[in-house]
Design an enzyme around this catalytic site. Structure first.
Site, mmCIF file in Angstrom:
data_model
loop_
_atom_site.group_PDB
_atom_site.id
_atom_site.type_symbol
_atom_site.label_atom_id
_atom_site.label_comp_id
_atom_site.label_asym_id
_atom_site.label_seq_id
_atom_site.Cartn_x
_atom_site.Cartn_y
_atom_site.Cartn_z
ATOM 1 N N HIS A 292 0.857 -1.197 0.000
ATOM 2 C CA HIS A 292 0.000 0.000 0.000
ATOM 3 C C HIS A 292 0.887 1.240 0.000
ATOM 4 O O HIS A 292 2.120 1.160 0.119
ATOM 5 C CB HIS A 292 -0.993 0.007 1.167
ATOM 6 C CG HIS A 292 -0.380 0.013 2.539
ATOM 7 N ND1 HIS A 292 0.324 1.071 3.051
ATOM 8 C CD2 HIS A 292 -0.379 -0.941 3.522
ATOM 9 C CE1 HIS A 292 0.725 0.801 4.273
ATOM 10 N NE2 HIS A 292 0.320 -0.417 4.592
ATOM 11 N N CYS A 319 3.523 -4.482 6.722
ATOM 12 C CA CYS A 319 3.137 -4.197 5.338
ATOM 13 C C CYS A 319 4.293 -3.575 4.553
ATOM 14 O O CYS A 319 5.263 -3.083 5.127
ATOM 15 C CB CYS A 319 1.937 -3.262 5.301
ATOM 16 S SG CYS A 319 0.382 -4.063 5.737
#
Length: 405
Positions: A292, A319
């Protein structure tokens, strides 16, 4: 006698009814043929006042914009004007919007080998010509074809005496370039900060992708880079497609290593559960681990956070954080089912170290940038319209719960 009188009176009333109805029909209220119109300067149209038996006075509220004679309206320049018809001391009006003629595109990005139509609006094309036929050609019908990477201008001479221009930027898909430069493989190094963190305002999910296996992604945790490769003629992933700087998991919340298949749950611009942080272009790798963008404090790219300065560091909860253009590229191009290799990496890997050393991005400005949705630059070397639609996108589920971010 009274009975006979009543009968005669009733007959007289009945005879009068058709005359009364006919009288009302003759006195039907006048009406203007249109109450609102749009036209272009140099053009015109006609208005009529229906059911008007006598003379009608026609007026324009601004004769610089449009004039009217006996209901015939002539448009002269852009603006809004009211055309009025006066009849029997009653005024009837039509609001007229006059626009300047224009091309359907004033600028266009086109992949080499692709075509599009350039069509003037509000006037007629008389001829088309290109500034550089080597970059892009145009035929007599306005079909523009990109021939080589570069920039040129297409001109359109029109019947209103004006010549209009469309700036063309053409680009070659990385896979078709024999010797791509580092800037071809890492387009973010030449992008402005505004492009690297902004929001284009498009929130629809992808409609489809190239076939599963078109790309393979490698995440190197030591060097904090994501490397995308395409398959060569021998079925090996050796053709570099894109180099991306990233942030990875902090030591206490590490990014897992291993080989994974990209899952099919994607989000466009969302908030992390139990936090006040947002991110753009979420693509799930496994469980709570996503690709992301950097983080924001609201659903507004202007509220970017200091996470920008953490790109290239081990700071996330697991992430893989990226610039917006890189996260967008993965979101649209890498199909669910594609192979993702997350490796520990090593200081002995000189090739990856060299890539990492060249991935230098724009600095965060000292004054906060004002980023309006849909108004950020786009200089990337691919276009969403050109992504092959060989497999449909089907939204999956977030099996692993909230993202680690």
């Amino acid at each position: 006698m009274k009975k006979i009188f009543r009968i005669l009176l009733l007959a007289l009333v009945c005879c009068m009814l058709p005359l009364t109805a006919a009288g009302k029909a003759n006195a039907a209220e006048a009406s203007l043929s249109s109450s609102k119109k749009t036209t272009y300067s140099g053009k015109g149209f006609s208005l009529t006042l229906d059911n008007a038996a006598g003379s009608v006075e026609w007026l324009s509220s601004d004769e610089k914009i449009a004039t009217v004679t006996n209901g015939k309206v002539s448009a002269h320049t852009a603006g809004t004007v009211t055309i009025t018809a006066k009849y029997n001391n009653v005024s009837y009006s039509c609001e007229v919007t006059v626009k300047e003629p224009f091309l359907n595109f004033s600028s266009k990005r086109v992949m080499v080998g692709k075509s599009f139509s350039l069509v003037p609006q509000g006037t007629k094309a008389l001829s088309y010509f290109t500034q550089n036929d080597r970059i892009a050609s145009v035929d007599e019908n306005g079909t523009v074809t990109a021939k080589d990477s570069g920039k040129t201008v297409i001109y359109v001479k029109c019947s209103n005496g004006r010549t209009y221009a469309c700036s063309i930027t053409t680009y070659m898909p990385i896979q078709l370039k024999e010797n791509p430069s580092f800037e071809d493989l890492a387009p973010t190094v030449n992008m402005s900060f505004e492009e690297l963190v902004g929001d284009n305002g498009i929130y629809d999910l992808p409609k489809g992708f190239a076939q599963v296996g078109t790309y393979k992604l490698i995440v190197d945790l030591y060097h904090k880079v994501v490397l995308a490769y395409a398959m060569d003629d021998n079925g090996k992933y050796t053709i570099p497609v894109r180099y991306m700087l990233c942030s990875v998991g902090a030591p206490e919340t590490p990014t897992p290593t291993g080989t994974f298949k990209m899952e099919s749950f994607r989000l466009r611009y969302e908030i992390f559960a139990n936090t006040n942080s947002y991110a753009q272009y979420w693509s799930i790798i496994k469980g709570r681990i996503y690709f992301h963008s950097i983080l924001y404090s609201s659903f507004d790219a202007s509220d970017y956070t200091g996470s920008w300065n953490n790109l290239g560091k081990a700071v996330s909860h697991g992430c893989i954080r990226l610039t917006v253009p890189d996260a967008r590229w993965i979101w649209y191009n890498v199909a669910p089912g594609s192979t993702i290799v997350i490796r520990s990496g090593s200081s002995d890997d000189k090739a990856t170290a060299e890539i990492r050393s060249k991935l230098k991005l724009a600095s965060m400005p000292s004054t906060r940038a004002k980023l309006k949705k849909g108004q950020v630059p786009y200089t990337d070397n691919w276009s969403m319209e050109d992504v092959p639609h060989e497999v449909d996108f089907v939204q999956g589920s977030q099996n692993g719960g909230e993202a680690a971010y």
